[in-house]
Design a protein around this motif. Structure first.
Motif, mmCIF file in Angstrom:
data_model
loop_
_atom_site.group_PDB
_atom_site.id
_atom_site.type_symbol
_atom_site.label_atom_id
_atom_site.label_comp_id
_atom_site.label_asym_id
_atom_site.label_seq_id
_atom_site.Cartn_x
_atom_site.Cartn_y
_atom_site.Cartn_z
ATOM 1 N N LEU A 16 -5.526 11.042 1.551
ATOM 2 C CA LEU A 16 -5.958 9.976 0.641
ATOM 3 C C LEU A 16 -6.039 8.622 1.325
ATOM 4 O O LEU A 16 -6.529 7.656 0.740
ATOM 5 C CB LEU A 16 -5.022 9.890 -0.557
ATOM 6 C CG LEU A 16 -4.964 11.117 -1.464
ATOM 7 C CD1 LEU A 16 -3.932 10.920 -2.567
ATOM 8 C CD2 LEU A 16 -6.336 11.403 -2.073
ATOM 9 N N GLY A 17 -5.528 8.528 2.518
ATOM 10 C CA GLY A 17 -5.548 7.256 3.230
ATOM 11 C C GLY A 17 -4.584 6.265 2.612
ATOM 12 O O GLY A 17 -3.584 6.635 2.000
ATOM 13 N N LEU A 18 -4.891 4.995 2.757
ATOM 14 C CA LEU A 18 -4.050 3.925 2.195
ATOM 15 C C LEU A 18 -4.683 3.406 0.920
ATOM 16 O O LEU A 18 -5.877 3.125 0.875
ATOM 17 C CB LEU A 18 -3.929 2.776 3.184
ATOM 18 C CG LEU A 18 -2.931 2.945 4.318
ATOM 19 C CD1 LEU A 18 -3.535 3.737 5.451
ATOM 20 C CD2 LEU A 18 -2.459 1.582 4.815
ATOM 21 N N PHE B 212 -7.581 4.203 11.642
ATOM 22 C CA PHE B 212 -8.189 3.836 10.374
ATOM 23 C C PHE B 212 -9.226 2.750 10.577
ATOM 24 O O PHE B 212 -8.988 1.758 11.282
ATOM 25 C CB PHE B 212 -7.127 3.297 9.401
ATOM 26 C CG PHE B 212 -6.181 4.342 8.896
ATOM 27 C CD1 PHE B 212 -4.957 4.535 9.515
ATOM 28 C CD2 PHE B 212 -6.511 5.113 7.797
ATOM 29 C CE1 PHE B 212 -4.073 5.491 9.044
ATOM 30 C CE2 PHE B 212 -5.634 6.076 7.316
ATOM 31 C CZ PHE B 212 -4.415 6.266 7.949
ATOM 32 N N TYR C 171 0.846 -1.188 0.000
ATOM 33 C CA TYR C 171 0.000 0.000 0.000
ATOM 34 C C TYR C 171 0.880 1.236 0.000
ATOM 35 O O TYR C 171 2.015 1.199 0.472
ATOM 36 C CB TYR C 171 -0.847 0.064 1.284
ATOM 37 C CG TYR C 171 -1.864 -1.034 1.476
ATOM 38 C CD1 TYR C 171 -1.509 -2.244 2.065
ATOM 39 C CD2 TYR C 171 -3.188 -0.855 1.101
ATOM 40 C CE1 TYR C 171 -2.451 -3.249 2.278
ATOM 41 C CE2 TYR C 171 -4.130 -1.845 1.306
ATOM 42 C CZ TYR C 171 -3.760 -3.036 1.899
ATOM 43 O OH TYR C 171 -4.696 -4.034 2.111
ATOM 44 N N PHE D 69 -9.644 1.008 3.008
ATOM 45 C CA PHE D 69 -9.486 1.872 4.163
ATOM 46 C C PHE D 69 -10.297 3.153 4.041
ATOM 47 O O PHE D 69 -10.485 3.690 2.947
ATOM 48 C CB PHE D 69 -8.013 2.273 4.320
ATOM 49 C CG PHE D 69 -7.148 1.192 4.883
ATOM 50 C CD1 PHE D 69 -6.521 0.287 4.048
ATOM 51 C CD2 PHE D 69 -6.947 1.093 6.248
ATOM 52 C CE1 PHE D 69 -5.710 -0.710 4.564
ATOM 53 C CE2 PHE D 69 -6.139 0.109 6.777
ATOM 54 C CZ PHE D 69 -5.527 -0.794 5.929
ATOM 55 N N GLY D 70 -10.728 3.668 5.188
ATOM 56 C CA GLY D 70 -11.166 5.044 5.255
ATOM 57 C C GLY D 70 -9.941 5.942 5.256
ATOM 58 O O GLY D 70 -8.802 5.459 5.282
ATOM 59 N N LYS D 71 -10.151 7.229 5.225
ATOM 60 C CA LYS D 71 -9.029 8.159 5.131
ATOM 61 C C LYS D 71 -8.402 8.458 6.479
ATOM 62 O O LYS D 71 -7.399 9.172 6.550
ATOM 63 C CB LYS D 71 -9.456 9.442 4.430
ATOM 64 C CG LYS D 71 -9.818 9.188 2.973
ATOM 65 C CD LYS D 71 -10.136 10.457 2.216
ATOM 66 C CE LYS D 71 -10.438 10.102 0.760
ATOM 67 N NZ LYS D 71 -10.763 11.293 -0.051
ATOM 68 N N GLY D 72 -8.956 7.924 7.529
ATOM 69 C CA GLY D 72 -8.352 8.049 8.838
ATOM 70 C C GLY D 72 -8.831 9.252 9.622
ATOM 71 O O GLY D 72 -9.248 10.269 9.048
ATOM 72 N N GLN E 296 0.554 5.338 1.345
ATOM 73 C CA GLN E 296 -0.251 6.203 2.196
ATOM 74 C C GLN E 296 0.130 7.651 1.949
ATOM 75 O O GLN E 296 1.293 8.023 2.068
ATOM 76 C CB GLN E 296 -0.039 5.864 3.676
ATOM 77 C CG GLN E 296 -0.871 6.709 4.612
ATOM 78 C CD GLN E 296 -0.622 6.388 6.060
ATOM 79 O OE1 GLN E 296 0.257 5.606 6.410
ATOM 80 N NE2 GLN E 296 -1.404 6.993 6.940
#
Lengths: 114, 115
Positions: A41-43, B91, A35, B105-108, A37
């Protein structure tokens, strides 16, 4: 304990260089993932592998390739690094048996491309 | 399509306050898995919990608790009596039931706990 290690915590490369990011897991997991990060945008999934020599593209495979010659090792390759590949790269692994849904992550590699 | 939304980008609390991190997901699958991960400043994602779609029982682990509600497609995470060490990015993630599929995943949510 599951252990996922990544070859470097920090890496600085120049545009156009070929970059190898290595990931090793010691739990005999079948599945491995890469992934990236980015803030906001997150992962996002780049590539994953469910067996030796097998690979599947994720959401953002462009500019990357992978190699899995041994079960425990999954390499991410940037053939010609570009500045927009500056990011945090996270490797993960999971098993096909037991708790097969949980992915365990390595410490990450912060890559800066100048 | 699979999607995870964490609407709270940043939350700041003072130590000992309770805080809830929201997670809303979208999926058409009947079987799926939900996760919470913690990412401290060191960068490593630490697995906190996995919840199966067929098990709506809430869970408590020390100061952490999780509220899973299929009716609202939510999987919220509450930290009771927060501590400075809870400061991290959290997350929420969704996974399909098929083996080897990746997490979405969400963006956290960045949680800052001050003393």
């Amino acid at each position: 304990d599951v252990k996922v290690t990544q070859s470097s915590r920090y890496l600085v490369k120049r545009t156009g260089e070929k970059v190898f990011l290595e990931c090793v897991q010691d739990m005999d997991h079948e599945n491995m993932f890469w992934y990236r990060q980015d803030p906001g945008l997150g992962l996002r999934l780049i590539y994953f592998s469910y067996d030796v020599k097998m690979k599947e593209k994720g959401d953002i495979p462009e500019g990357y390739s992978v190699s899995r010659e041994k079960k425990e090792r999954f390499s991410l390759i940037l053939e010609s690094a570009s500045t927009n590949q500056t990011s945090m790269y996270l490797c993960a692994s999971s098993s096909d048996s037991g708790d097969r849904e949980t992915q365990y992550f390595g410490p990450g590699t912060r890559l800066l491309v100048l | 399509a699979q999607k995870v939304t964490q609407a709270q980008t940043e939350i700041s609390v003072v130590e000992k306050e309770d805080v809830t991190l929201d997670c809303v997901y979208e999926t058409r699958d009947t079987t799926y898995y939900l996760f919470w991960y913690k990412q401290p400043p060191s960068g490593e994602l630490v697995f906190l919990i996995r919840r199966n779609s067929f098990d709506e029982q809430n869970e408590i682990s020390g100061r952490y608790s999780w509220n899973f509600q299929k009716s609202t497609s939510s999987f919220n995470f509450t930290i009771t009596a927060s501590q400075v060490v809870d400061s991290a990015v959290y997350f929420c993630a969704l996974k399909r039931a098929q083996a080897g599929t990746a997490l979405i995943f969400g963006k956290g949510t960045t949680l800052s706990v001050s003393s």
